[in-house]
Design a protein around this motif. Structure first.
Motif, PDB file in Angstrom:
ATOM      1  N   UNK A 110      87.548   8.140 -22.887  1.00  0.00           N
ATOM      2  CA  UNK A 110      86.842   7.756 -24.106  1.00  0.00           C
ATOM      3  C   UNK A 110      85.347   8.046 -24.018  1.00  0.00           C
ATOM      4  N   UNK A 111      84.799   8.021 -22.798  1.00  0.00           N
ATOM      5  CA  UNK A 111      83.369   8.256 -22.627  1.00  0.00           C
ATOM      6  C   UNK A 111      83.100   8.652 -21.176  1.00  0.00           C
ATOM      7  N   UNK A 112      81.906   9.166 -20.952  1.00  0.00           N
ATOM      8  CA  UNK A 112      81.460   9.605 -19.630  1.00  0.00           C
ATOM      9  C   UNK A 112      80.327   8.705 -19.154  1.00  0.00           C
ATOM     10  N   UNK A 113      80.368   8.310 -17.895  1.00  0.00           N
ATOM     11  CA  UNK A 113      79.229   7.707 -17.210  1.00  0.00           C
ATOM     12  C   UNK A 113      78.655   8.800 -16.318  1.00  0.00           C
ATOM     13  N   UNK A 114      77.482   9.312 -16.667  1.00  0.00           N
ATOM     14  CA  UNK A 114      76.917  10.463 -15.963  1.00  0.00           C
ATOM     15  C   UNK A 114      76.212  10.018 -14.681  1.00  0.00           C
ATOM     16  N   UNK A 115      76.769  10.400 -13.538  1.00  0.00           N
ATOM     17  CA  UNK A 115      76.110  10.111 -12.269  1.00  0.00           C
ATOM     18  C   UNK A 115      74.694  10.695 -12.273  1.00  0.00           C
ATOM     19  N   UNK A 116      73.740  10.013 -11.655  1.00  0.00           N
ATOM     20  CA  UNK A 116      72.385  10.576 -11.567  1.00  0.00           C
ATOM     21  C   UNK A 116      72.405  11.866 -10.745  1.00  0.00           C
ATOM     22  N   UNK A 117      71.699  12.906 -11.194  1.00  0.00           N
ATOM     23  CA  UNK A 117      71.714  14.200 -10.488  1.00  0.00           C
ATOM     24  C   UNK A 117      70.792  14.210  -9.278  1.00  0.00           C
ATOM     25  N   UNK A 118      71.228  13.585  -8.211  1.00  0.00           N
ATOM     26  CA  UNK A 118      70.384  13.461  -7.015  1.00  0.00           C
ATOM     27  C   UNK A 118      70.049  14.815  -6.390  1.00  0.00           C
ATOM     28  N   UNK A 119      70.772  15.837  -6.777  1.00  0.00           N
ATOM     29  CA  UNK A 119      70.491  17.183  -6.254  1.00  0.00           C
ATOM     30  C   UNK A 119      69.041  17.579  -6.535  1.00  0.00           C
ATOM     31  N   UNK A 120      68.489  17.084  -7.641  1.00  0.00           N
ATOM     32  CA  UNK A 120      67.158  17.513  -8.060  1.00  0.00           C
ATOM     33  C   UNK A 120      66.033  16.632  -7.538  1.00  0.00           C
ATOM     34  N   UNK A 121      66.359  15.595  -6.793  1.00  0.00           N
ATOM     35  CA  UNK A 121      65.313  14.686  -6.323  1.00  0.00           C
ATOM     36  C   UNK A 121      64.279  15.452  -5.494  1.00  0.00           C
ATOM     37  N   UNK A 122      63.017  15.378  -5.916  1.00  0.00           N
ATOM     38  CA  UNK A 122      61.928  16.000  -5.189  1.00  0.00           C
ATOM     39  C   UNK A 122      61.788  17.496  -5.370  1.00  0.00           C
ATOM     40  N   UNK A 123      62.647  18.092  -6.185  1.00  0.00           N
ATOM     41  CA  UNK A 123      62.597  19.540  -6.383  1.00  0.00           C
ATOM     42  C   UNK A 123      61.610  19.910  -7.492  1.00  0.00           C
ATOM     43  N   UNK A 124      61.191  21.179  -7.503  1.00  0.00           N
ATOM     44  CA  UNK A 124      60.295  21.683  -8.523  1.00  0.00           C
ATOM     45  C   UNK A 124      60.983  21.602  -9.891  1.00  0.00           C
ATOM     46  N   UNK A 125      60.202  21.269 -10.906  1.00  0.00           N
ATOM     47  CA  UNK A 125      60.723  21.137 -12.271  1.00  0.00           C
ATOM     48  C   UNK A 125      61.845  20.091 -12.360  1.00  0.00           C
ATOM     49  N   UNK A 126      61.714  19.029 -11.566  1.00  0.00           N
ATOM     50  CA  UNK A 126      62.756  18.005 -11.498  1.00  0.00           C
ATOM     51  C   UNK A 126      63.066  17.428 -12.878  1.00  0.00           C
ATOM     52  N   UNK A 127      62.053  17.069 -13.636  1.00  0.00           N
ATOM     53  CA  UNK A 127      62.287  16.438 -14.930  1.00  0.00           C
ATOM     54  C   UNK A 127      63.071  17.350 -15.868  1.00  0.00           C
ATOM     55  N   UNK A 128      62.682  18.613 -15.928  1.00  0.00           N
ATOM     56  CA  UNK A 128      63.384  19.567 -16.793  1.00  0.00           C
ATOM     57  C   UNK A 128      64.832  19.728 -16.350  1.00  0.00           C
ATOM     58  N   UNK A 129      65.047  19.774 -15.042  1.00  0.00           N
ATOM     59  CA  UNK A 129      66.408  19.946 -14.507  1.00  0.00           C
ATOM     60  C   UNK A 129      67.283  18.740 -14.852  1.00  0.00           C
ATOM     61  N   UNK A 130      66.714  17.543 -14.787  1.00  0.00           N
ATOM     62  CA  UNK A 130      67.465  16.329 -15.130  1.00  0.00           C
ATOM     63  C   UNK A 130      67.917  16.390 -16.590  1.00  0.00           C
ATOM     64  N   UNK A 131      67.011  16.785 -17.460  1.00  0.00           N
ATOM     65  CA  UNK A 131      67.341  16.871 -18.892  1.00  0.00           C
ATOM     66  C   UNK A 131      68.401  17.939 -19.126  1.00  0.00           C
TER      67      UNK A 131
END
Length: 331
Positions: free
Chosen positions: A126-147
């Motif tokens: 019925x719905x998705x709970x999106x796990x936080x994308x820890x792959x991007x933690x501390x990486x360049x352009x982190x905010x854009x990658x999260x979005x």
């Protein structure tokens, strides 16, 4: 909301958003046998028991259900088990994401996430709970990658509940700018907050939603701040603590929603006692502690109290849990 060629999707999003108001979703664990296989008899007994509890539905494949560690086949069995055993009005939220492991490429990380999400949709989630994308933690352009990560998940077409789990708890922090972008994605209906000991973070996000994004449902994932976070703006709960003793927790929530604040405070203190004997160091042990409660209450057999991914259950933990359950008249 205008109904057009994608009106079906819009209707689904609206329906799920409505169901999140005054909602209670246990993040359910998986009972395993001592060899590490799913204890199917215990699973069937657990589903049958849960269908009679005061819950809106369940969250499967979340951290409590070891969603990123179990196999695709195990995930499918667990989903089918819950869908077959729950009343149709109860909804199922599936955790969707990918493990961050050594030598993992970004392409593979996204591929694994989307495959899990498509699998959930194909099964009838019925719905998705999106796990936080820890792959991007501390990486360049982190905010854009999260979005971008969440926009890709949104393309699957299911309603999305974001998951804010801050860095120290093994997640990734979302800035206010990022949250504003995420809250603007059409499929996003809510956010689960699990910041553990960061009350300020919870308060700030609650205020942001109240001031600018009232269509987003704030869902508490704060087992150790359960009552307070309901009082501080949560529309509902999605918690591992809810995997056992649901009646106590729902009565606490309901008393606040009914504005019976005297009863709420009393029940909140009881729920805190339950959380304070289960969500303790090592925190990963909480899953087996919750399974132990289910066994004490006769819901699952004792040989199903196993979490092959956890630290094990100490005798001291067992004694404290029994003591608290007796004090709360739950055992």
């Amino acid at each position: 909301m205008v109904r057009n060629s994608i009106g079906g999707k819009a209707m689904k999003i609206d329906t799920i958003r409505e169901k999140l108001e005054h909602s209670f979703f246990p993040a359910v664990p998986i009972p395993f046998d001592r060899s590490g296989k799913i204890h199917e008899t215990a699973q069937e007994q657990y589903v049958k028991y849960m269908d009679k509890q005061p819950i809106t539905g369940v969250a499967v494949w979340a951290h409590t259900g070891r969603g990123l560690l179990i196999t695709r086949e195990q995930r499918e069995y667990i989903f089918i088990s819950w869908r077959a055993g729950l009343s149709r009005e109860k909804i199922i939220i599936c955790g969707v994401g990918a493990r961050t492991v050594k030598d993992l490429t970004e392409e593979k990380f996204i591929k694994n996430t989307l495959e899990m999400g498509i699998h959930a949709k194909d099964l009838g989630a019925d719905a998705i709970l999106a796990y936080p994308p820890t792959y991007y933690r501390g990486k360049e352009y982190m905010d854009k990658k999260i979005i971008d990560y969440h926009k890709k998940i949104a393309e699957i077409g299911l309603p999305i509940i974001l998951f804010y789990l801050y860095d120290e708890a093994g997640g990734i922090s979302y800035s206010q700018k990022v949250l504003e972008q995420l809250f603007s994605i059409e499929n996003v209906v809510g956010i689960k907050m699990a910041t553990l000991d960061s009350i300020v973070t919870y308060q700030d996000v609650s205020k942001l939603i109240l001031d600018k994004f009232p269509h987003i449902k704030l869902i508490t994932g704060e087992d150790r701040m359960f009552g307070y976070t309901i009082a501080r703006g949560a529309a509902g709960a999605l918690v591992g603590l809810g995997s056992a003793c649901q009646k106590l927790q729902w009565e606490m929530m309901d008393s606040f929603f009914r504005r019976d604040y005297e009863d709420f405070v009393k029940l909140m203190l009881d729920v805190d006692k339950l959380a304070e004997c289960t969500f303790i160091d090592p925190m990963e042990g909480y899953i087996e502690r919750m399974l132990y409660i289910l066994s004490l209450q006769g819901i699952i057999p004792e040989d199903a109290v196993n979490d092959p991914y956890g630290p094990g259950l100490k005798q001291q933990d067992k004694e404290e849990i029994r003591k608290i359950l007796q004090e709360l008249h739950l055992y």
